[in-house]
Write a protein that holds these residues in place. Structure first.
Motif, short mmCIF file in Angstrom:
data_model
loop_
_atom_site.label_atom_id
_atom_site.label_comp_id
_atom_site.label_asym_id
_atom_site.label_seq_id
_atom_site.Cartn_x
_atom_site.Cartn_y
_atom_site.Cartn_z
N ILE A 1 0.84 -1.20 0.00
CA ILE A 1 0.00 0.00 0.00
C ILE A 1 0.87 1.25 0.00
N GLU A 2 1.97 1.23 0.74
CA GLU A 2 2.86 2.39 0.75
C GLU A 2 3.51 2.60 -0.61
N ARG A 3 3.86 1.52 -1.31
CA ARG A 3 4.40 1.66 -2.67
C ARG A 3 3.33 2.19 -3.61
N LEU A 4 2.10 1.70 -3.43
CA LEU A 4 0.98 2.18 -4.24
C LEU A 4 0.76 3.68 -4.00
N ALA A 5 0.88 4.12 -2.77
CA ALA A 5 0.69 5.54 -2.43
C ALA A 5 1.73 6.42 -3.12
N LEU A 6 2.92 5.90 -3.36
CA LEU A 6 3.94 6.66 -4.07
C LEU A 6 3.56 6.88 -5.53
N VAL A 7 2.87 5.89 -6.10
CA VAL A 7 2.45 5.97 -7.49
C VAL A 7 1.15 6.77 -7.61
N ASP A 8 0.19 6.48 -6.75
CA ASP A 8 -1.11 7.15 -6.80
C ASP A 8 -1.70 7.21 -5.39
N PRO A 9 -1.52 8.31 -4.70
CA PRO A 9 -1.99 8.41 -3.31
C PRO A 9 -3.49 8.16 -3.15
N ARG A 10 -4.28 8.57 -4.13
CA ARG A 10 -5.73 8.37 -4.01
C ARG A 10 -6.08 6.88 -4.00
N LEU A 11 -5.38 6.09 -4.80
CA LEU A 11 -5.64 4.64 -4.80
C LEU A 11 -5.40 4.06 -3.41
N ALA A 12 -4.33 4.49 -2.77
CA ALA A 12 -4.03 4.00 -1.42
C ALA A 12 -5.10 4.44 -0.43
N ARG A 13 -5.60 5.67 -0.58
CA ARG A 13 -6.66 6.13 0.33
C ARG A 13 -7.95 5.34 0.11
N VAL A 14 -8.22 4.97 -1.14
CA VAL A 14 -9.40 4.15 -1.43
C VAL A 14 -9.26 2.79 -0.75
N VAL A 15 -8.07 2.20 -0.80
CA VAL A 15 -7.83 0.92 -0.13
C VAL A 15 -8.07 1.06 1.37
N ASP A 16 -7.55 2.12 1.96
CA ASP A 16 -7.75 2.33 3.40
C ASP A 16 -9.24 2.44 3.73
N CYS A 17 -9.97 3.19 2.93
CA CYS A 17 -11.40 3.36 3.21
C CYS A 17 -12.18 2.07 2.99
N ARG A 18 -11.96 1.42 1.86
CA ARG A 18 -12.76 0.24 1.50
C ARG A 18 -12.33 -0.99 2.29
N PHE A 19 -11.03 -1.30 2.27
CA PHE A 19 -10.55 -2.55 2.87
C PHE A 19 -10.44 -2.45 4.38
N PHE A 20 -9.77 -1.42 4.85
CA PHE A 20 -9.56 -1.30 6.29
C PHE A 20 -10.73 -0.63 6.99
N GLY A 21 -11.36 0.34 6.33
CA GLY A 21 -12.47 1.06 6.95
C GLY A 21 -13.81 0.41 6.74
N GLY A 22 -13.93 -0.44 5.73
CA GLY A 22 -15.20 -1.08 5.46
C GLY A 22 -16.25 -0.11 4.92
N LEU A 23 -15.80 1.02 4.38
CA LEU A 23 -16.74 2.00 3.85
C LEU A 23 -17.30 1.53 2.51
N THR A 24 -18.50 1.96 2.21
CA THR A 24 -19.12 1.68 0.92
C THR A 24 -18.51 2.58 -0.14
N ASP A 25 -18.87 2.34 -1.39
CA ASP A 25 -18.42 3.21 -2.48
C ASP A 25 -18.86 4.65 -2.22
N ASP A 26 -20.13 4.82 -1.85
CA ASP A 26 -20.66 6.17 -1.62
C ASP A 26 -19.97 6.86 -0.44
N GLU A 27 -19.75 6.14 0.64
CA GLU A 27 -19.09 6.72 1.81
C GLU A 27 -17.64 7.09 1.49
N THR A 28 -16.98 6.22 0.73
CA THR A 28 -15.60 6.50 0.33
C THR A 28 -15.55 7.72 -0.58
N ALA A 29 -16.48 7.80 -1.52
CA ALA A 29 -16.53 8.94 -2.43
C ALA A 29 -16.72 10.24 -1.65
N GLN A 30 -17.61 10.22 -0.69
CA GLN A 30 -17.85 11.42 0.10
C GLN A 30 -16.62 11.77 0.93
#
Length: 176
Positions: A121-150
């Motif tokens: 994830i840290e390597r991914l964040a170097l390439v595209d930080p938003r992708l890493a934040r999406v992983v944190d929200c969806r995988f670790f946070g369990g947020l839905t698509d809509d919650e992550t988008a917001q």
């Protein structure tokens, strides 16, 4: 009496009670596969994440969803730190195959898996930080698509594309 705390702490303290049960649910999901031997409680993980967020002077929390996204990231860091400590105790850092399976990642006896995922994830964040934040929200946070988008200030469709791309890149990184 005037509140002399930084505004970020005031906002954080105001929002935490409104999302506390959601934070506990996220922590419960993260810890559920750890089994009865786990030494960190749901409440302990939430409180540790809260304390780490309070220590951050430069963090600005916009709303409840943003707080949940930030807390998910901090919870991941707490679990990674614990995995590193556990691995240091074991001193047998052999590599093993890791998947994006939450039961594998959360397992107390799999600190190597948590560290491998964190590194990816840290390597991914170097390439595209938003992708890493999406992983944190969806995988670790369990947020839905809509919650992550917001939480991230993007559209639902952007989250869906980012989530698919992030999973693909992480699978490649973890299988290497």
């Amino acid at each position: 009496m005037e509140d002399t705390r930084p505004s970020s702490q005031v906002v954080l303290d105001r929002l935490v009670p409104t999302v506390y049960e959601e934070l506990r649910a996220i922590a419960r999901r993260q810890l559920s596969a750890r089994g009865p031997d786990n030494t960190l409680s749901t409440t302990g993980l939430v409180h540790e994440a809260y304390l780490k967020l309070r220590e951050q002077q430069q963090v600005t929390v916009r709303d409840g969803n943003h707080l949940v996204a930030l807390a998910s990231l901090v919870m991941r860091h707490v679990l990674v730190d614990r995995a590193r400590a556990r691995l240091a105790e074991k001193r047998h850092g052999h590599r093993q195959r890791v998947t994006l399976d939450s039961e594998l990642i959360a397992a107390e006896d799999q600190p190597e898996a948590m560290l491998q995922l964190n590194d990816a994830i840290e390597r991914l964040a170097l390439v595209d930080p938003r992708l890493a934040r999406v992983v944190d929200c969806r995988f670790f946070g369990g947020l839905t698509d809509d919650e992550t988008a917001q939480a991230l200030g993007v559209t639902r469709r952007t989250v869906q594309r980012d989530w698919a791309k992030a999973r693909l890149l992480l699978r490649r990184a973890l299988s290497a």
